[in-house]
Design an enzyme around this catalytic site. Structure first.
Site, PDB file in Angstrom:
ATOM      1  N   LYS A   8       3.946   0.504  -7.766  1.00 29.14           N
ATOM      2  CA  LYS A   8       2.545   0.278  -7.477  1.00 29.14           C
ATOM      3  C   LYS A   8       1.867   1.177  -8.792  1.00 29.14           C
ATOM      4  O   LYS A   8       0.439   1.157  -8.554  1.00 29.14           O
ATOM      5  CB  LYS A   8       2.449   0.126  -6.438  1.00 29.14           C
ATOM      6  CG  LYS A   8       2.967  -0.738  -5.302  1.00 29.14           C
ATOM      7  CD  LYS A   8       2.214   0.038  -3.854  1.00 29.14           C
ATOM      8  CE  LYS A   8       3.738  -0.967  -2.861  1.00 29.14           C
ATOM      9  NZ  LYS A   8       3.248  -0.373  -0.952  1.00 29.14           N
ATOM     10  N   GLY A  54      -2.966   3.099 -10.835  1.00 33.45           N
ATOM     11  CA  GLY A  54      -2.439   2.555  -9.084  1.00 33.45           C
ATOM     12  C   GLY A  54      -2.974   1.646  -7.974  1.00 33.45           C
ATOM     13  O   GLY A  54      -4.054   1.064  -8.788  1.00 33.45           O
ATOM     14  N   THR A  91       0.754  -1.106  -0.009  1.00 34.75           N
ATOM     15  CA  THR A  91       0.137   0.081  -0.105  1.00 34.75           C
ATOM     16  C   THR A  91       1.052   0.760  -0.225  1.00 34.75           C
ATOM     17  O   THR A  91       2.258   1.400  -0.076  1.00 34.75           O
ATOM     18  CB  THR A  91      -1.013   0.277   1.299  1.00 34.75           C
ATOM     19  OG1 THR A  91      -0.435  -0.338   2.463  1.00 34.75           O
ATOM     20  CG2 THR A  91      -1.851  -1.366   1.205  1.00 34.75           C
ATOM     21  N   SER A 116      -3.257   0.566   3.001  1.00 41.24           N
ATOM     22  CA  SER A 116      -3.582   1.082   4.410  1.00 41.24           C
ATOM     23  C   SER A 116      -3.331   2.080   4.890  1.00 41.24           C
ATOM     24  O   SER A 116      -3.965   2.512   6.037  1.00 41.24           O
ATOM     25  CB  SER A 116      -2.019  -0.016   4.694  1.00 41.24           C
ATOM     26  OG  SER A 116      -2.849  -1.374   4.812  1.00 41.24           O
TER      27      SER A 116
END
Length: 185
Positions: A45, A57, A13, A136
């Protein structure tokens, strides 16, 4: 532990996207954690897709996200780059296809017209205010980006980078190794 993996939870994340001042920017941190262990600090990412006209993403399991990138890019090709149609088609497949239903990830996708969040529940969400964040640290990055957007004259890129740095100070699963992609509107 999750029932699916029967091992420590993989966390990959945080992603934030900002549409502001004629630009759309997507930024992601580089941390990949398995359980309490940081396995990688510089994962990429955020990607450019479909002739570099779309940003995407992911937050979630890495292999799942790569599968989703491939499927989403294929959908973009099938609909001549129409982001909304590709997002809806991917969400439908994700929700109804038995193998895809098991994928654990969220996507943010953006082009010159749209900024969308796609989930495995079949959701395609156009967030308010030209800002979206997932993962997260997504809530922290989203709050920071909205505050910076409202209270400063920063560029979209600066807002995205600063909001991720703020998230990294708060979220254990987010770091400050940031990758950024940007499109002119």
């Amino acid at each position: 532990m999750t029932a699916r993996t029967r091992g420590p939870r993989l966390r990959a994340t945080t992603i934030v996207s900002v549409r502001h001042k004629g630009r759309v920017v997507m930024a992601g941190d580089g941390q990949v954690s398995v359980g309490q262990t940081i396995m990688k600090t510089n994962a990429r990412k955020v990607r450019r897709l479909y002739q570099d006209r779309v940003l995407a993403g992911f937050a979630g399991a890495g292999a799942d996200a790569l599968t989703l990138f491939e499927r989403f890019e294929a959908k973009l090709g099938q609909v001549s780059g129409n982001l909304r149609r590709a997002a809806v088609e991917l969400a439908k497949d994700w929700r109804t296809d038995r193998a895809m239903r098991r994928l654990e990830a969220l996507l943010i996708v953006a082009d010159a017209q749209d900024l969308l969040v796609i989930s495995g529940n079949g959701d395609v969400i156009e967030p308010d205010g030209g800002v979206a964040a997932i993962g997260s640290g997504g809530a922290y990055a989203l709050a920071a980006a909205r505050a910076l957007l409202d209270a400063t004259e920063l560029s979209a890129r600066d807002i995205a980078e600063r909001s991720l740095r703020i998230a990294a100070e708060i979220c254990l699963y987010t770091n400050d190794q940031i990758s950024v992609e940007e499109l002119a509107l």
